[in-house]
Motif scaffolding. Structure first.
Motif, PDB file in Angstrom:
ATOM      1  N   ASN A 160       8.811   0.324   8.287  1.00 49.86           N
ATOM      2  CA  ASN A 160       9.117  -0.202   9.610  1.00 49.86           C
ATOM      3  C   ASN A 160      10.625  -0.211   9.858  1.00 49.86           C
ATOM      4  OD1 ASN A 160       7.911  -1.333  11.968  1.00 49.86           O
ATOM      5  ND2 ASN A 160       8.857  -3.287  11.408  1.00 49.86           N
ATOM      6  N   GLN A 198      -1.835  -0.079   9.746  1.00 44.81           N
ATOM      7  CA  GLN A 198      -0.996  -1.290   9.610  1.00 44.81           C
ATOM      8  C   GLN A 198      -1.825  -2.541   9.367  1.00 44.81           C
ATOM      9  OE1 GLN A 198       0.086   0.542  12.784  1.00 44.81           O
ATOM     10  NE2 GLN A 198       1.578   1.701  11.608  1.00 44.81           N
ATOM     11  N   ALA A 231       0.989  -2.962  16.054  1.00 46.22           N
ATOM     12  CA  ALA A 231       0.298  -2.671  14.793  1.00 46.22           C
ATOM     13  C   ALA A 231      -1.144  -2.285  15.071  1.00 46.22           C
ATOM     14  CB  ALA A 231       0.351  -3.893  13.883  1.00 46.22           C
TER      15      ALA A 231
END
Lengths: 236, 297
Positions: free
Chosen positions: A20, B184, B259
């Motif tokens: 990320n 995710q 996500a």
């Protein structure tokens, strides 16, 4: 150094993910992976979407298995030997931009907000080379990195219903160009006659991830002339 | 030579398998929502190259054929009539010049498909005839069909049906679809994952070709679901900050910043493509490896 993970995104896509993060190093790796896989013409791959932090690879499981594709991605990544950078020549696009006035209605407000003069904002904005990290949101919409935080400003509290194509704006710490008329909440500081998206063109989209953009200030007369004649853009 | 649109219905578009290899430029794939129904329709009329078909939503179109054609109607049951005679679904049907084909309300499912032998002959744009309404791209002038449009079709080439037929599917209003967790899933708590894989979610009326919004229990995240944008596939289930999942469908954007808890497998997407507001869906966990096995059958 971010580690690459290969994760399933459903039964017909894998994502090679670096985590990320927004970093030029990671983005270069994503780009290099895409270009290498593209050059290898892996059978069964029908789409690749590079982003800031990952490469999504869509495939046809009837042609190539997940395990096989995963091995191919892994093998390609190993070839870079750590810090391999983009191998291709750097492409910088010079984008003429007419700042302020009716071309950038929010420039005066941004000056007030940042305490800078309009000219200072123009100098800062046009004095930076921006990396195209990825495209998304709209056809030809570029996510640019590298904007000076002195000219950062929050998005407008009420977004405009329609922003003309070519508008150059600032939203938070980002700057970008609206490739087509669209609603939007970015502060508009200028407009370019260059078409970032032209569905009728052979290459409908001007930029690709890994390109760099520099804005070149032009007066209104020059903007109108370029708009009428079809703006050329220079590649250095 | 073509098909005159007498009345289009609320959302009738030209679609094919979708527009690929341009998503890296931000161009959405579009394409049919229900590829099982689309593929059956094409197969029934002898199309083997991803020819373009019509996708109709909730209420079908009324069409007048200016030339003879072999057609097949699949997907939602829209009680089609050819000059007042009922048209059997999932069969190749002969239409002669001057006949009118009228589709009604979807009685089961919500998206009906009409394939014509040779395909709807609109010009391909970036390798696809699919309509992307948002980008005014492809299909018939980049938009949904209107009354008065004439859809170009190919000249007949003497093809006749091969006797192929399918059992029309029945779409259930309470469905289960299989989901591969990720990419995710670590953004969600064990409780959040448990909620997602056990609750029944209701399809919101605020759903479209871009995505199905779901009503139901909120999915608990560890600390928010904003991520640095990554790529999106048809079937990805993203969870915005409110905790209500959205299944991204054919018109999904190419990248997104929420996500994704999982991805619906391709075999089960047609069920969602036919889901109507108020229908309920449960998500059943499947591993990526087990999902691969389905392709070997």
């Amino acid at each position: 150094m971010a580690e690459m993970k290969i994760l399933p995104a459903g039964d017909r896509a894998l994502v090679a993910d670096f985590g990320n993060v927004i970093s030029e190093d990671v983005n270069r790796k994503v780009n290099a992976l895409k270009k290498t896989l593209l050059a290898e013409k892996v059978a069964g791959v029908r789409e690749m979407i590079p982003t800031y932090r990952s490469l999504l690879v869509e495939y046809n499981p009837a042609v190539i298995s997940m395990q096989e594709l995963s091995r191919r991605i892994e093998a390609t990544a190993i070839k870079w030997d750590g810090a391999t950078a983009e191998t291709e020549k750097k492409r910088v696009l010079e984008i003429p931009c007419c700042y302020g006035g009716k071309y950038g209605e929010d420039l005066a407000g941004l000056a007030e907000l940042t305490g800078l003069s309009e000219q200072e904002i123009i100098d800062i904005h046009a004095g930076t080379e921006y990396r195209v990290y990825m495209l998304g949101f709209l056809p030809g919409f570029v996510y640019l990195g590298g904007m000076d935080e002195r000219i950062a400003a929050p998005r407008l509290s009420s977004p405009r219903v329609s922003i003309p194509a070519g508008s150059v704006g600032i939203g938070g710490g980002q700057t970008g160009v609206y490739p087509m008329a669209s609603p939007g909440g970015w502060r508009l500081i200028g407009r370019t006659p260059v078409q970032f998206y032209d569905p009728a063109a052979e290459n409908p989209v001007l930029c690709e991830a890994g390109d760099y953009i520099r804005f070149v200030p032009v007066p209104p007369g020059e903007y109108e002339r370029l708009k009428k004649e079809g703006a050329p853009w220079a590649s250095l | 030579m073509g098909i005159l649109v007498k009345s289009p219905g609320p959302l009738t578009t030209v679609q094919d398998e979708g527009r690929f290899f341009h998503q890296s430029s931000g161009i959405r794939p579009s394409g049919v929502m229900d590829d099982a129904a689309y593929e059956a329709a094409n197969a029934l009329v002898g199309n083997g190259n991803g020819e373009a078909a019509l996708e109709m939503t909730f209420l079908g179109a009324t069409l007048e054929f200016q030339s003879a054609a072999w057609i097949a109607a699949t997907g939602a049951d829209m009680r089609a009539k050819l000059d007042d005679a009922p048209v059997e679904r999932y069969r190749a049907v002969r239409v002669v010049a001057g006949q009118a084909l009228a589709f009604g309300m979807a009685m089961n499912g919500c998206r009906g498909y009409l394939a014509v032998h040779g395909g709807i002959d609109v010009p391909p744009v970036m390798g696809s005839r699919s309509t992307d309404i948002g980008a005014s791209l492809g299909g018939f002038q980049g938009r949904a069909l209107k009354a008065g449009d004439v859809l170009p079709t190919m000249k007949e080439d003497g093809w006749t049906p091969t006797g192929l037929n399918y059992e029309p599917p029945v779409y259930e209003s309470a469905m289960a679809v299989r989901v591969i967790p990720g990419p995710q899933e670590e953004y969600f708590t064990a409780k959040g994952l448990e909620t997602f894989f056990s609750a029944a979610y209701e399809i919101s009326p605020n759903s479209d070709r871009m995505g199905l919004r779901l009503e139901g229990p909120e999915i608990e995240s560890r600390s928010g679901t904003d991520i640095v944008s990554d790529g999106i596939v048809f079937g990805a289930v993203q969870v915005p900050s409110g905790g209500k999942p959205i299944v991204l469908m054919a018109d999904h954007q190419t990248t997104g910043g929420y996500a994704k808890i999982g991805t619906v497998i391709s075999f089960d997407l047609p069920k969602l493509a036919q889901a109507r507001p108020g229908d309920t869906v449960r998500f059943v966990r499947i591993s990526a490896e087990d999902a691969q096995e389905l392709y070997k059958k």
